[in-house]
Design a protein around this motif. Sequence first.
Motif, PDB file in Angstrom:
ATOM      1  N   SER A  41       0.831  -1.223   0.000  1.00  0.00           N
ATOM      2  CA  SER A  41       0.000   0.000   0.000  1.00  0.00           C
ATOM      3  C   SER A  41       0.857   1.262   0.000  1.00  0.00           C
ATOM      4  O   SER A  41       0.405   2.322  -0.433  1.00  0.00           O
ATOM      5  CB  SER A  41      -0.950   0.000   1.197  1.00  0.00           C
ATOM      6  OG  SER A  41      -0.246   0.226   2.401  1.00  0.00           O
ATOM      7  N   LEU A  42       2.105   1.145   0.477  1.00  0.00           N
ATOM      8  CA  LEU A  42       3.023   2.284   0.482  1.00  0.00           C
ATOM      9  C   LEU A  42       3.914   2.307  -0.764  1.00  0.00           C
ATOM     10  O   LEU A  42       4.809   3.140  -0.885  1.00  0.00           O
ATOM     11  CB  LEU A  42       3.912   2.237   1.740  1.00  0.00           C
ATOM     12  CG  LEU A  42       3.175   2.397   3.072  1.00  0.00           C
ATOM     13  CD1 LEU A  42       4.122   2.123   4.244  1.00  0.00           C
ATOM     14  CD2 LEU A  42       2.581   3.805   3.175  1.00  0.00           C
ATOM     15  N   GLY A  43       3.670   1.351  -1.674  1.00  0.00           N
ATOM     16  CA  GLY A  43       4.451   1.291  -2.911  1.00  0.00           C
ATOM     17  C   GLY A  43       5.798   0.621  -2.747  1.00  0.00           C
ATOM     18  O   GLY A  43       6.645   0.717  -3.630  1.00  0.00           O
ATOM     19  N   MET A  44       6.003  -0.069  -1.620  1.00  0.00           N
ATOM     20  CA  MET A  44       7.264  -0.786  -1.397  1.00  0.00           C
ATOM     21  C   MET A  44       7.129  -2.227  -1.871  1.00  0.00           C
ATOM     22  O   MET A  44       6.099  -2.866  -1.643  1.00  0.00           O
ATOM     23  CB  MET A  44       7.614  -0.809   0.093  1.00  0.00           C
ATOM     24  CG  MET A  44       8.319   0.407   0.577  1.00  0.00           C
ATOM     25  SD  MET A  44       8.829   0.131   2.284  1.00  0.00           S
ATOM     26  CE  MET A  44       7.860   1.403   3.061  1.00  0.00           C
ATOM     27  N   LYS A  45       8.183  -2.693  -2.503  1.00  0.00           N
ATOM     28  CA  LYS A  45       8.206  -4.080  -2.958  1.00  0.00           C
ATOM     29  C   LYS A  45       9.126  -4.888  -2.059  1.00  0.00           C
ATOM     30  O   LYS A  45      10.205  -4.412  -1.689  1.00  0.00           O
ATOM     31  CB  LYS A  45       8.681  -4.154  -4.409  1.00  0.00           C
ATOM     32  CG  LYS A  45       7.722  -3.502  -5.369  1.00  0.00           C
ATOM     33  CD  LYS A  45       8.202  -3.639  -6.788  1.00  0.00           C
ATOM     34  CE  LYS A  45       7.207  -2.968  -7.730  1.00  0.00           C
ATOM     35  NZ  LYS A  45       7.623  -3.083  -9.114  1.00  0.00           N
ATOM     36  N   PRO A  46       8.723  -6.110  -1.733  1.00  0.00           N
ATOM     37  CA  PRO A  46       9.592  -6.960  -0.915  1.00  0.00           C
ATOM     38  C   PRO A  46      10.905  -7.244  -1.654  1.00  0.00           C
ATOM     39  O   PRO A  46      10.918  -7.353  -2.883  1.00  0.00           O
ATOM     40  CB  PRO A  46       8.796  -8.244  -0.727  1.00  0.00           C
ATOM     41  CG  PRO A  46       7.452  -8.014  -1.310  1.00  0.00           C
ATOM     42  CD  PRO A  46       7.490  -6.765  -2.115  1.00  0.00           C
ATOM     43  N   ASN A  47      11.979  -7.346  -0.902  1.00  0.00           N
ATOM     44  CA  ASN A  47      13.260  -7.722  -1.501  1.00  0.00           C
ATOM     45  C   ASN A  47      13.544  -9.193  -1.197  1.00  0.00           C
ATOM     46  O   ASN A  47      12.710  -9.883  -0.598  1.00  0.00           O
ATOM     47  CB  ASN A  47      14.391  -6.792  -1.020  1.00  0.00           C
ATOM     48  CG  ASN A  47      14.630  -6.866   0.475  1.00  0.00           C
ATOM     49  OD1 ASN A  47      14.282  -7.821   1.141  1.00  0.00           O
ATOM     50  ND2 ASN A  47      15.239  -5.818   1.017  1.00  0.00           N
ATOM     51  N   ILE A  48      14.701  -9.664  -1.587  1.00  0.00           N
ATOM     52  CA  ILE A  48      15.016 -11.084  -1.412  1.00  0.00           C
ATOM     53  C   ILE A  48      15.039 -11.484   0.061  1.00  0.00           C
ATOM     54  O   ILE A  48      14.619 -12.576   0.429  1.00  0.00           O
ATOM     55  CB  ILE A  48      16.333 -11.455  -2.134  1.00  0.00           C
ATOM     56  CG1 ILE A  48      16.450 -12.963  -2.248  1.00  0.00           C
ATOM     57  CG2 ILE A  48      17.533 -10.860  -1.431  1.00  0.00           C
ATOM     58  CD1 ILE A  48      17.319 -13.410  -3.386  1.00  0.00           C
ATOM     59  N   LYS A  49      15.474 -10.574   0.926  1.00  0.00           N
ATOM     60  CA  LYS A  49      15.493 -10.876   2.364  1.00  0.00           C
ATOM     61  C   LYS A  49      14.075 -10.958   2.927  1.00  0.00           C
ATOM     62  O   LYS A  49      13.797 -11.786   3.800  1.00  0.00           O
ATOM     63  CB  LYS A  49      16.330  -9.854   3.113  1.00  0.00           C
ATOM     64  CG  LYS A  49      17.810  -9.948   2.781  1.00  0.00           C
ATOM     65  CD  LYS A  49      18.629  -9.037   3.660  1.00  0.00           C
ATOM     66  CE  LYS A  49      20.087  -9.053   3.288  1.00  0.00           C
ATOM     67  NZ  LYS A  49      20.748 -10.307   3.465  1.00  0.00           N
ATOM     68  N   THR A  50      13.174 -10.143   2.423  1.00  0.00           N
ATOM     69  CA  THR A  50      11.779 -10.207   2.849  1.00  0.00           C
ATOM     70  C   THR A  50      11.180 -11.558   2.464  1.00  0.00           C
ATOM     71  O   THR A  50      10.544 -12.225   3.277  1.00  0.00           O
ATOM     72  CB  THR A  50      10.948  -9.075   2.203  1.00  0.00           C
ATOM     73  OG1 THR A  50      11.637  -7.838   2.306  1.00  0.00           O
ATOM     74  CG2 THR A  50       9.582  -8.963   2.847  1.00  0.00           C
ATOM     75  N   TYR A  51      11.417 -11.949   1.210  1.00  0.00           N
ATOM     76  CA  TYR A  51      10.896 -13.239   0.753  1.00  0.00           C
ATOM     77  C   TYR A  51      11.535 -14.402   1.505  1.00  0.00           C
ATOM     78  O   TYR A  51      10.852 -15.373   1.838  1.00  0.00           O
ATOM     79  CB  TYR A  51      11.104 -13.406  -0.757  1.00  0.00           C
ATOM     80  CG  TYR A  51      10.055 -12.721  -1.595  1.00  0.00           C
ATOM     81  CD1 TYR A  51       8.754 -13.213  -1.644  1.00  0.00           C
ATOM     82  CD2 TYR A  51      10.363 -11.587  -2.329  1.00  0.00           C
ATOM     83  CE1 TYR A  51       7.783 -12.586  -2.418  1.00  0.00           C
ATOM     84  CE2 TYR A  51       9.396 -10.954  -3.104  1.00  0.00           C
ATOM     85  CZ  TYR A  51       8.107 -11.459  -3.140  1.00  0.00           C
ATOM     86  OH  TYR A  51       7.147 -10.840  -3.910  1.00  0.00           O
TER      87      TYR A  51
END
Length: 195
Positions: A41-51
């Motif tokens: 919702s804030l326009g942030m995309k998960p990165n590899i560490k998030t995944y």
Amino acid sequence: MQKMIQDGISPDIHTYTSFVNACSKAGDMNRAMTALEEMASLGMKPNIKTYTALINGWALASYPDKALTCFEEMKQAGLEPDQAVYHCLMTSLLSRATVAKNSVYTGILKISKEMSDLGFSVDLGTAIHWSKSLGRLEAVPTQLTNAVEKVFPPSWYSYKRNHKTLDTNDDMDSDEEDGADFEVLDESLHFRPSE
């Protein structure tokens, strides 16, 4: 997170990833997924560490199918999985394969092939751990074992040979009663009667 936002501090990708990781380790995947929705919702995309944190969380929560889905979503988002992601996912799949569906078996085969194609290999400790999981799945090594062993280190084959020889040596103790002693000729574990 809400307190940060209320105080006028905007969380960044690192803050969200840390939060997702904490939720995942605590087994609270609902909160982890809520954080992911907030990021979007804030326009942030998960990165590899998030995944990786999400995959690990689904694995710890005993949802290997969701870990596989998350892995595929990561790739669809254009992120290249690293060795840590593959290791995490494969450990999850192997540890849950005895109670899981065919999709987990298919996942194990697919992930093994991808790891092998990328030239990834695991350390001996991981190979031993994964081998034990495979042993619980297959009484006789078959397609799964053959696929997973392709990412084992070269030292695995020496370990495996030595381990089987040690098991065989237990059987040879009964031969000693008959007067047949054996000695190791060299590291390749050939035997000959001792004089």
